[in-house]
Design a protein around this motif. Structure first.
Motif, PDB file in Angstrom:
ATOM      1  N   VAL A  65       0.868  -1.169   0.000  1.00 41.69           N
ATOM      2  CA  VAL A  65       0.000   0.000   0.000  1.00 41.69           C
ATOM      3  C   VAL A  65       0.907   1.221   0.000  1.00 41.69           C
ATOM      4  O   VAL A  65       1.686   1.410   0.936  1.00 41.69           O
ATOM      5  CB  VAL A  65      -0.912   0.024   1.245  1.00 41.69           C
ATOM      6  CG1 VAL A  65      -1.739   1.283   1.270  1.00 41.69           C
ATOM      7  CG2 VAL A  65      -1.783  -1.220   1.282  1.00 41.69           C
ATOM      8  N   PRO A  66       0.849   2.033  -1.049  1.00 37.23           N
ATOM      9  CA  PRO A  66       1.743   3.191  -1.088  1.00 37.23           C
ATOM     10  C   PRO A  66       1.407   4.163   0.037  1.00 37.23           C
ATOM     11  O   PRO A  66       0.246   4.276   0.450  1.00 37.23           O
ATOM     12  CB  PRO A  66       1.469   3.816  -2.458  1.00 37.23           C
ATOM     13  CG  PRO A  66       0.160   3.281  -2.881  1.00 37.23           C
ATOM     14  CD  PRO A  66      -0.033   1.967  -2.197  1.00 37.23           C
ATOM     15  N   PRO A  67       2.407   4.839   0.558  1.00 40.99           N
ATOM     16  CA  PRO A  67       2.143   5.797   1.633  1.00 40.99           C
ATOM     17  C   PRO A  67       1.301   6.966   1.131  1.00 40.99           C
ATOM     18  O   PRO A  67       1.351   7.325  -0.045  1.00 40.99           O
ATOM     19  CB  PRO A  67       3.537   6.266   2.061  1.00 40.99           C
ATOM     20  CG  PRO A  67       4.417   5.944   0.914  1.00 40.99           C
ATOM     21  CD  PRO A  67       3.809   4.790   0.182  1.00 40.99           C
ATOM     22  N   PHE A  68       0.521   7.509   2.029  1.00 42.82           N
ATOM     23  CA  PHE A  68      -0.339   8.645   1.716  1.00 42.82           C
ATOM     24  C   PHE A  68       0.208   9.860   2.446  1.00 42.82           C
ATOM     25  O   PHE A  68       0.391   9.823   3.661  1.00 42.82           O
ATOM     26  CB  PHE A  68      -1.767   8.359   2.185  1.00 42.82           C
ATOM     27  CG  PHE A  68      -2.709   9.519   2.012  1.00 42.82           C
ATOM     28  CD1 PHE A  68      -3.364   9.715   0.814  1.00 42.82           C
ATOM     29  CD2 PHE A  68      -2.926  10.414   3.043  1.00 42.82           C
ATOM     30  CE1 PHE A  68      -4.243  10.774   0.650  1.00 42.82           C
ATOM     31  CE2 PHE A  68      -3.795  11.485   2.881  1.00 42.82           C
ATOM     32  CZ  PHE A  68      -4.457  11.664   1.685  1.00 42.82           C
ATOM     33  N   VAL A  69       0.503  10.909   1.718  1.00 41.22           N
ATOM     34  CA  VAL A  69       0.913  12.176   2.312  1.00 41.22           C
ATOM     35  C   VAL A  69       0.258  13.272   1.490  1.00 41.22           C
ATOM     36  O   VAL A  69       0.391  13.316   0.271  1.00 41.22           O
ATOM     37  CB  VAL A  69       2.446  12.365   2.299  1.00 41.22           C
ATOM     38  CG1 VAL A  69       2.823  13.713   2.881  1.00 41.22           C
ATOM     39  CG2 VAL A  69       3.151  11.245   3.051  1.00 41.22           C
ATOM     40  N   MET A  70      -0.485  14.133   2.166  1.00 39.27           N
ATOM     41  CA  MET A  70      -1.157  15.241   1.474  1.00 39.27           C
ATOM     42  C   MET A  70      -0.974  16.501   2.320  1.00 39.27           C
ATOM     43  O   MET A  70      -1.283  16.516   3.505  1.00 39.27           O
ATOM     44  CB  MET A  70      -2.640  14.928   1.316  1.00 39.27           C
ATOM     45  CG  MET A  70      -3.489  16.059   0.809  1.00 39.27           C
ATOM     46  SD  MET A  70      -3.691  16.210  -0.966  1.00 39.27           S
ATOM     47  CE  MET A  70      -4.372  14.676  -1.463  1.00 39.27           C
ATOM     48  N   SER A  71      -0.481  17.557   1.680  1.00 41.27           N
ATOM     49  CA  SER A  71      -0.336  18.831   2.390  1.00 41.27           C
ATOM     50  C   SER A  71      -1.672  19.567   2.374  1.00 41.27           C
ATOM     51  O   SER A  71      -2.536  19.315   1.527  1.00 41.27           O
ATOM     52  CB  SER A  71       0.740  19.697   1.733  1.00 41.27           C
ATOM     53  OG  SER A  71       0.271  20.218   0.507  1.00 41.27           O
ATOM     54  N   ARG A  72      -1.833  20.480   3.301  1.00 43.66           N
ATOM     55  CA  ARG A  72      -3.071  21.260   3.373  1.00 43.66           C
ATOM     56  C   ARG A  72      -3.238  22.107   2.113  1.00 43.66           C
ATOM     57  O   ARG A  72      -4.336  22.274   1.592  1.00 43.66           O
ATOM     58  CB  ARG A  72      -3.078  22.146   4.626  1.00 43.66           C
ATOM     59  CG  ARG A  72      -4.437  22.727   4.952  1.00 43.66           C
ATOM     60  CD  ARG A  72      -4.388  23.446   6.313  1.00 43.66           C
ATOM     61  NE  ARG A  72      -5.693  23.654   6.864  1.00 43.66           N
ATOM     62  CZ  ARG A  72      -6.489  24.670   6.563  1.00 43.66           C
ATOM     63  NH1 ARG A  72      -6.107  25.571   5.673  1.00 43.66           N
ATOM     64  NH2 ARG A  72      -7.666  24.794   7.135  1.00 43.66           N
ATOM     65  N   LEU A  73      -2.144  22.627   1.611  1.00 40.25           N
ATOM     66  CA  LEU A  73      -2.186  23.437   0.395  1.00 40.25           C
ATOM     67  C   LEU A  73      -2.654  22.598  -0.799  1.00 40.25           C
ATOM     68  O   LEU A  73      -3.548  23.010  -1.539  1.00 40.25           O
ATOM     69  CB  LEU A  73      -0.812  24.047   0.124  1.00 40.25           C
ATOM     70  CG  LEU A  73      -0.705  24.949  -1.102  1.00 40.25           C
ATOM     71  CD1 LEU A  73      -1.617  26.163  -0.954  1.00 40.25           C
ATOM     72  CD2 LEU A  73       0.733  25.388  -1.294  1.00 40.25           C
ATOM     73  N   ASP A  74      -2.064  21.423  -0.962  1.00 35.23           N
ATOM     74  CA  ASP A  74      -2.497  20.540  -2.047  1.00 35.23           C
ATOM     75  C   ASP A  74      -3.951  20.129  -1.866  1.00 35.23           C
ATOM     76  O   ASP A  74      -4.708  20.049  -2.824  1.00 35.23           O
ATOM     77  CB  ASP A  74      -1.622  19.284  -2.119  1.00 35.23           C
ATOM     78  CG  ASP A  74      -0.220  19.568  -2.623  1.00 35.23           C
ATOM     79  OD1 ASP A  74      -0.030  20.602  -3.294  1.00 35.23           O
ATOM     80  OD2 ASP A  74       0.683  18.766  -2.326  1.00 35.23           O
ATOM     81  N   TYR A  75      -4.330  19.863  -0.627  1.00 27.29           N
ATOM     82  CA  TYR A  75      -5.699  19.442  -0.363  1.00 27.29           C
ATOM     83  C   TYR A  75      -6.692  20.552  -0.717  1.00 27.29           C
ATOM     84  O   TYR A  75      -7.788  20.272  -1.206  1.00 27.29           O
ATOM     85  CB  TYR A  75      -5.876  19.014   1.095  1.00 27.29           C
ATOM     86  CG  TYR A  75      -7.199  18.365   1.340  1.00 27.29           C
ATOM     87  CD1 TYR A  75      -7.505  17.146   0.755  1.00 27.29           C
ATOM     88  CD2 TYR A  75      -8.146  18.966   2.139  1.00 27.29           C
ATOM     89  CE1 TYR A  75      -8.732  16.550   0.961  1.00 27.29           C
ATOM     90  CE2 TYR A  75      -9.376  18.367   2.354  1.00 27.29           C
ATOM     91  CZ  TYR A  75      -9.659  17.160   1.765  1.00 27.29           C
ATOM     92  OH  TYR A  75     -10.874  16.572   1.965  1.00 27.29           O
ATOM     93  N   GLY A  76      -6.315  21.794  -0.517  1.00 24.14           N
ATOM     94  CA  GLY A  76      -7.177  22.914  -0.906  1.00 24.14           C
ATOM     95  C   GLY A  76      -7.519  22.856  -2.388  1.00 24.14           C
ATOM     96  O   GLY A  76      -8.652  23.109  -2.792  1.00 24.14           O
ATOM     97  N   GLY A  77      -6.543  22.506  -3.218  1.00 24.66           N
ATOM     98  CA  GLY A  77      -6.795  22.351  -4.647  1.00 24.66           C
ATOM     99  C   GLY A  77      -7.722  21.186  -4.935  1.00 24.66           C
ATOM    100  O   GLY A  77      -8.608  21.269  -5.789  1.00 24.66           O
ATOM    101  N   VAL A 107      -1.283  15.421   6.134  1.00 21.97           N
ATOM    102  CA  VAL A 107      -1.916  14.208   6.647  1.00 21.97           C
ATOM    103  C   VAL A 107      -1.161  13.041   6.032  1.00 21.97           C
ATOM    104  O   VAL A 107      -1.011  12.957   4.816  1.00 21.97           O
ATOM    105  CB  VAL A 107      -3.418  14.147   6.292  1.00 21.97           C
ATOM    106  CG1 VAL A 107      -4.008  12.789   6.625  1.00 21.97           C
ATOM    107  CG2 VAL A 107      -4.171  15.237   7.020  1.00 21.97           C
ATOM    108  N   THR A 108      -0.680  12.157   6.893  1.00 23.63           N
ATOM    109  CA  THR A 108       0.084  10.986   6.465  1.00 23.63           C
ATOM    110  C   THR A 108      -0.779   9.734   6.549  1.00 23.63           C
ATOM    111  O   THR A 108      -1.888   9.763   7.074  1.00 23.63           O
ATOM    112  CB  THR A 108       1.319  10.799   7.368  1.00 23.63           C
ATOM    113  OG1 THR A 108       0.864  10.536   8.695  1.00 23.63           O
ATOM    114  CG2 THR A 108       2.220  12.029   7.348  1.00 23.63           C
ATOM    115  N   SER A 109      -0.223   8.636   6.078  1.00 21.41           N
ATOM    116  CA  SER A 109      -0.925   7.345   6.157  1.00 21.41           C
ATOM    117  C   SER A 109      -1.272   7.013   7.597  1.00 21.41           C
ATOM    118  O   SER A 109      -2.377   6.539   7.881  1.00 21.41           O
ATOM    119  CB  SER A 109      -0.049   6.230   5.589  1.00 21.41           C
ATOM    120  OG  SER A 109       0.233   6.445   4.238  1.00 21.41           O
TER     121      SER A 109
END
Length: 142
Positions: free
Chosen positions: A34-46, A111-113
């Protein structure tokens, strides 16, 4: 000196790659990866903005109950802060970013895995994945 550094780097690379190659050759490891999940707040806004645009099928800049995914339909009243029967982009963005912030346990803006799994264990709503977004690519956005 440069030659010695290159040899040392090659030896280290070979040592690391042998171990990784053994793991990569194991079909059980590959099947369960399962690939790791990392999403920044800035990217998530998009992501939030694009998701709003995809959900807004009639392009009136508001979401109505029939435009929300079924898993969010029971949260319509919660998202519709001004109780006008429709969700504006501001209401949607505020609600979605609040969900992100709840999952960001260490408040580092990502937000990480691990944080995502913790939220799942606590029965909090998970962040949507691209697979859960509706496919309105055939409908032109104007």
């Amino acid at each position: 000196m440069r030659w010695q550094m290159m040899v040392a780097g090659a030896v280290l690379l070979a040592a690391c790659s042998k171990e990784n190659a053994e793991d990569a050759a194991d079909p059980a490891v590959l099947a369960n990866y399962v690939p790791p999940f990392v999403m920044s707040r800035l990217d998530y806004g998009g992501v939030v903005e694009r998701r709003f645009r995809r959900l807004d099928v009639n392009h009136d800049d508001h979401l109505t109950p029939n435009e929300l995914p079924k898993r969010l339909s029971d949260r319509f009243a919660e998202i519709d802060r001004d109780k006008d029967g429709r969700i504006s982009n501001d209401e949607w963005s505020s609600w979605m970013l609040a969900r992100f912030d709840q999952q960001d346990a260490n408040h580092d803006g990502t937000v990480t895995s691990d944080e995502r799994e913790r939220a799942r264990e606590q029965k909090e709503m998970d962040l949507p994945t691209p697979a859960e977004e509706p496919d309105n690519s055939a409908t032109p956005v104007g």
